[in-house]
Each structure stands twice: as structure tokens, then as C-alpha cells.
Design an enzyme around this catalytic site. Sequence first.
Site, PDB file in Angstrom:
ATOM      1  N   ARG A   1      -6.552   9.760   5.408  1.00 34.11           N
ATOM      2  CA  ARG A   1      -5.208   9.653   4.841  1.00 34.11           C
ATOM      3  C   ARG A   1      -4.161  10.107   5.877  1.00 34.11           C
ATOM      4  NH1 ARG A   1      -0.672  12.562   4.188  1.00 34.11           N
ATOM      5  NH2 ARG A   1      -1.864  14.361   3.491  1.00 34.11           N
ATOM      6  N   ASP A   2      -4.028  11.425   6.063  1.00 28.17           N
ATOM      7  CA  ASP A   2      -2.999  11.927   6.985  1.00 28.17           C
ATOM      8  C   ASP A   2      -3.230  11.364   8.379  1.00 28.17           C
ATOM      9  OD1 ASP A   2      -0.980  13.491   8.169  1.00 28.17           O
ATOM     10  OD2 ASP A   2      -1.442  15.224   6.941  1.00 28.17           O
TER      11      ASP A   2
ATOM     12  N   HIS B   1      -2.573  23.520   4.697  1.00 28.04           N
ATOM     13  CA  HIS B   1      -2.557  22.247   5.435  1.00 28.04           C
ATOM     14  C   HIS B   1      -1.653  22.452   6.657  1.00 28.04           C
ATOM     15  CE1 HIS B   1      -2.244  17.660   5.429  1.00 28.04           C
ATOM     16  NE2 HIS B   1      -1.153  17.967   6.110  1.00 28.04           N
TER      17      HIS B   1
ATOM     18  N   HIS C   1      -0.406  21.563  10.658  1.00 29.28           N
ATOM     19  CA  HIS C   1      -0.334  20.625  11.790  1.00 29.28           C
ATOM     20  C   HIS C   1      -0.195  21.437  13.066  1.00 29.28           C
ATOM     21  CE1 HIS C   1      -0.005  16.566   9.943  1.00 29.28           C
ATOM     22  NE2 HIS C   1       0.182  17.312   8.871  1.00 29.28           N
TER      23      HIS C   1
ATOM     24  N   CYS D   1       3.281  12.867   9.514  1.00 26.07           N
ATOM     25  CA  CYS D   1       4.101  12.180   8.513  1.00 26.07           C
ATOM     26  C   CYS D   1       5.117  11.289   9.223  1.00 26.07           C
ATOM     27  CB  CYS D   1       4.831  13.210   7.648  1.00 26.07           C
ATOM     28  SG  CYS D   1       6.017  12.449   6.520  1.00 26.07           S
TER      29      CYS D   1
ATOM     30  N   ASN E   1      -2.703  16.846  12.564  1.00 27.01           N
ATOM     31  CA  ASN E   1      -3.244  17.979  11.812  1.00 27.01           C
ATOM     32  C   ASN E   1      -4.050  18.857  12.756  1.00 27.01           C
ATOM     33  OD1 ASN E   1      -3.249  15.533   9.786  1.00 27.01           O
ATOM     34  ND2 ASN E   1      -3.274  17.366   8.534  1.00 27.01           N
TER      35      ASN E   1
HETATM   36  N1  COA Z   1       2.374   2.049  -4.828  1.00 28.49           N
HETATM   37  C1  COA Z   1       2.682   0.780  -4.519  1.00 28.49           C
HETATM   38  N2  COA Z   1       3.914   0.248  -4.644  1.00 28.49           N
HETATM   39  C2  COA Z   1       4.879   1.066  -5.099  1.00 28.49           C
HETATM   40  C3  COA Z   1       4.615   2.398  -5.446  1.00 28.49           C
HETATM   41  C4  COA Z   1       3.311   2.880  -5.283  1.00 28.49           C
HETATM   42  N3  COA Z   1       2.997   4.148  -5.582  1.00 28.49           N
HETATM   43  N4  COA Z   1       5.764   2.944  -5.876  1.00 28.49           N
HETATM   44  C5  COA Z   1       6.703   2.000  -5.811  1.00 28.49           C
HETATM   45  N5  COA Z   1       6.177   0.867  -5.325  1.00 28.49           N
HETATM   46  C6  COA Z   1       6.846  -0.400  -5.044  1.00 28.49           C
HETATM   47  C7  COA Z   1       7.650  -0.890  -6.205  1.00 28.49           C
HETATM   48  O1  COA Z   1       6.849  -1.654  -7.069  1.00 28.49           O
HETATM   49  C8  COA Z   1       8.708  -1.729  -5.521  1.00 28.49           C
HETATM   50  O2  COA Z   1       8.132  -2.946  -5.079  1.00 28.49           O
HETATM   51  P1  COA Z   1       9.011  -4.254  -4.857  1.00 28.49           P
HETATM   52  O3  COA Z   1       9.976  -3.952  -3.736  1.00 28.49           O
HETATM   53  O4  COA Z   1       7.990  -5.279  -4.470  1.00 28.49           O
HETATM   54  O5  COA Z   1       9.682  -4.497  -6.157  1.00 28.49           O
HETATM   55  C9  COA Z   1       9.001  -0.919  -4.268  1.00 28.49           C
HETATM   56  O6  COA Z   1       7.812  -0.180  -4.014  1.00 28.49           O
HETATM   57  C10 COA Z   1      10.188   0.009  -4.414  1.00 28.49           C
HETATM   58  O7  COA Z   1       9.971   0.825  -5.537  1.00 28.49           O
HETATM   59  P2  COA Z   1      10.855   2.139  -5.794  1.00 28.49           P
HETATM   60  O8  COA Z   1      10.352   2.825  -7.006  1.00 28.49           O
HETATM   61  O9  COA Z   1      12.313   1.791  -5.732  1.00 28.49           O
HETATM   62  O10 COA Z   1      10.438   3.011  -4.558  1.00 28.49           O
HETATM   63  P3  COA Z   1      11.299   3.550  -3.355  1.00 28.49           P
HETATM   64  O11 COA Z   1      11.627   2.491  -2.405  1.00 28.49           O
HETATM   65  O12 COA Z   1      12.388   4.419  -3.887  1.00 28.49           O
HETATM   66  O13 COA Z   1      10.180   4.485  -2.650  1.00 28.49           O
HETATM   67  C11 COA Z   1       8.149   5.737  -2.911  1.00 28.49           C
HETATM   68  C12 COA Z   1       9.573   5.559  -3.357  1.00 28.49           C
HETATM   69  C13 COA Z   1       7.703   7.107  -3.380  1.00 28.49           C
HETATM   70  C14 COA Z   1       7.293   4.665  -3.526  1.00 28.49           C
HETATM   71  C15 COA Z   1       8.052   5.640  -1.360  1.00 28.49           C
HETATM   72  O14 COA Z   1       9.068   6.408  -0.773  1.00 28.49           O
HETATM   73  C16 COA Z   1       6.723   6.104  -0.847  1.00 28.49           C
HETATM   74  O15 COA Z   1       5.706   5.462  -1.071  1.00 28.49           O
HETATM   75  N6  COA Z   1       6.676   7.245  -0.116  1.00 28.49           N
HETATM   76  C17 COA Z   1       5.451   7.819   0.375  1.00 28.49           C
HETATM   77  C18 COA Z   1       5.571   8.121   1.844  1.00 28.49           C
HETATM   78  C19 COA Z   1       4.311   8.761   2.365  1.00 28.49           C
HETATM   79  O16 COA Z   1       3.208   8.388   2.023  1.00 28.49           O
HETATM   80  N7  COA Z   1       4.472   9.755   3.268  1.00 28.49           N
HETATM   81  C20 COA Z   1       3.394  10.413   3.904  1.00 28.49           C
HETATM   82  C21 COA Z   1       2.554  11.241   3.006  1.00 28.49           C
HETATM   83  S1  COA Z   1       3.328  12.747   2.520  1.00 28.49           S
HETATM   84 ZN    ZN Z   2       0.066  16.477   6.897  1.00 28.78          ZN
END
Ligand code: COA
Ligand code: ZN
Length: 305
Positions: free
Chosen positions: A9-10, A201, A203, A234, A243
Site C-alpha cells: 500500500r504505502d 508508522h 517514515h 504520500c 517508510n
Molecule cells: N474509491 C473509488 N472511487 C471513489 C472513492 C473511493 N473510495 N471515493 C470517491 N470516488 C470517486 C467518485 O465516485 C467520483 O468519481 P467520478 O469522478 O467518476 O464521478 C470521484 O471519485 C470524486 O468523488 P468525490 O467524493 O468528490 O471525491 P474527491 O474528489 O473529493 O476526493 C477522496 C476524495 C477521499 C476520494 C480522494 O481525495 C482520495 O481518494 N484520497 C486518498 C488519497 C490517498 O490515498 N493518499 C495516500 C494514503 S494516506
Molecule cells: Zn505512510
Amino acid sequence: MIIQEVAPRDGLQIEPTWVETDDKVALIDSLSNIGFTRIEAGSFVSPKAIPALRDGEEVFLRITRKPGVIYVGLVPNARGAERALEAFADELNLVMSASETHNRANMRMSCDASLAGFGGIVELTRHTRVLLNGTVATAFGCPFEGHIDEDRVVSIIDAYLALGMTGITLADTTGMANPRQVSRIVKRALGRVGPEALTLHFHNTRGLGLANVLAAYEAGARRFDASLGGLGGCPFAPGASGNICTEDLANMCEEMGIPHGIDLDGLIALSRGLPALLGHDVPGQVAKAGRNRDLHPAPEYAVAA
Ligand code: COA
Ligand code: ZN
């Protein structure tokens, strides 16, 4: 010590090269076979945010589940929780930052919105056997805001526990923690959760990763995330890097007599395969240097007569 492997994952989330689903599955299966009891096997986040892990479901459905191993999926919101449940993740790792700014950069929402979403996930999972772990990201410092108030970290731990989460992770997202700070915060956290429920956790971004592990261990912590080869970071935290490296941590534990249950030779062998998989060198040290007991023949002039 319990070491949770987070490379799938990370480690992979920040890699520019696409790693095939088959290769992810093979990596996780190998990790399952060398002694890990906990593996963070992927995330269920937006595929636009983290394209490298967009095959989360497939990975979870195709790995060989080793009995006794908990396969964890990182989840940002209710949509992610639904996906993780459909893929039979054993534990959902719900992530929010202590820093409001980093949470908005990483999760595109306020901390209040993250917490509200987690409340919904608690409801969603109430009648399942899935475990919930809450991560406090940027708990030791934020690349945007700098200092993070320790009381804020403690109040987020309390909020997670009040929601009913059974595990807590304190994450040093960009390697800003120092050993004295770690010792203080771990002692406060252990006033609220037992050592079996608290994960650290770290890094190694500023070279303090293993020093922080030791400080946390001495303060009573027993569970640590680490990543094969020292991969990780990240993508929404400027300057983020790997990490702490699993085989470096395991080697330190062995030298210090701390049991950890992982086959270090197996780890080193897996780590040595990473450059071919990813197309670049990896930061881990022990896979390059060898273990302490991997000795070298002495030059002839140095051999005592
Ligand atoms: N899995 C898959 N698709 C997702 C989702 C999820 N958990 N959450 C939202 N989406 C999709 C929506 O369906 C939408 O799709 P579309 O554009 O095809 O309609 C799109 O993403 C936007 O949805 P929205 O709720 O407006 O999300 P956002 O753009 O505000 O983003 C997160 C919010 C949380 C989904 C996004 O910022 C994210 O995934 N962040 C994680 C980052 C990460 O993993 N960082 C490292 C680990 S800490
Ligand atoms: Zn991390």
C-alpha cells in the site's frame, strides 16, 4: 514486536511505474509466507488520486489468504469502505490527518467531514467481523502547517475510540518526528489504548526512522508499520519519502534480541527483487550491506600467522 508490512500500500502508492496486478499478488503472497501476521495489501481510494493502486479489489480477491494473517485495506470514505468489504478486507484502516491542511490536500475534505464519514463506516460495518483501525496522519508534524499540537493528536485518538475503532495508528507522514517527541506521545497514547492496539508508522525522510522506533519501543509501543526496501510515501505531502525499511528494522531487532517473527533472509531476498520490479534502486540498507553475520573473507595480509 509486531511488524505490519505496508509495502503493497504505502510502498506502491507513490511509484510512477505501474506494477501489474499479478506482481502485486505475488508480492503479497510472498510476504504472507515469511511470517507477517498483518499486511496492508492495498487501498480503496479514488483511482484518480492514487492510480498505482486502482486494482485494489482484484488484488484482494486474488491473493492467497494465509490463515492467521490480517489483510488490511486503507479507506478514506464510505465508498472506499463498501469496496473494501466487497473485496473481503479483514481490517479497514481509516485515515485522517491531525493537520487540517494536509487532510484537505490528501483527502479533499475537512477533518470534520472525514470523522463524519468514519461514523457512517462504523454503522456500515457494525454487523460484520471486519476490524476498524484509525490512523492519525501527520501526527508528529505537517509539511504545510509544521508543528502539530500533541493535545490535538490525543483528542483524535479519543474521537476514534469513541467511534468504536479497535486499533489506532500514529503516523509520521513526512518523517518530522524525533525520539523525545515520540516517547511523550506514545506514553500519552498508551494511557488510552493497550500496546496490542497501538501502531506506530514512521517514515525515514529525515533519517530518524529507527531512532523513533526505539524511542517508541522503550516507551511501551509494540506494533510498527514498515515497508520492504524502505519504499513508500504520500503523494499529497511534498517531500514525502519512504517508510522505515522492514528488513533494516528486523535486522535491528535481531541484533537487539527483540523477537519479531519474520524470516529476515526471506525479507532480504524479496527486497533484492524490488529494483527489477520498480526500475530503480530502493533506500533499504541491510539488503545492500548484508546482515551483521554475513562476514567477508579477510585479506591475506590481515590473517594472523
Ligand atoms: N474509491 C473509488 N472511487 C471513489 C472513492 C473511493 N473510495 N471515493 C470517491 N470516488 C470517486 C467518485 O465516485 C467520483 O468519481 P467520478 O469522478 O467518476 O464521478 C470521484 O471519485 C470524486 O468523488 P468525490 O467524493 O468528490 O471525491 P474527491 O474528489 O473529493 O476526493 C477522496 C476524495 C477521499 C476520494 C480522494 O481525495 C482520495 O481518494 N484520497 C486518498 C488519497 C490517498 O490515498 N493518499 C495516500 C494514503 S494516506
Ligand atoms: Zn505512510
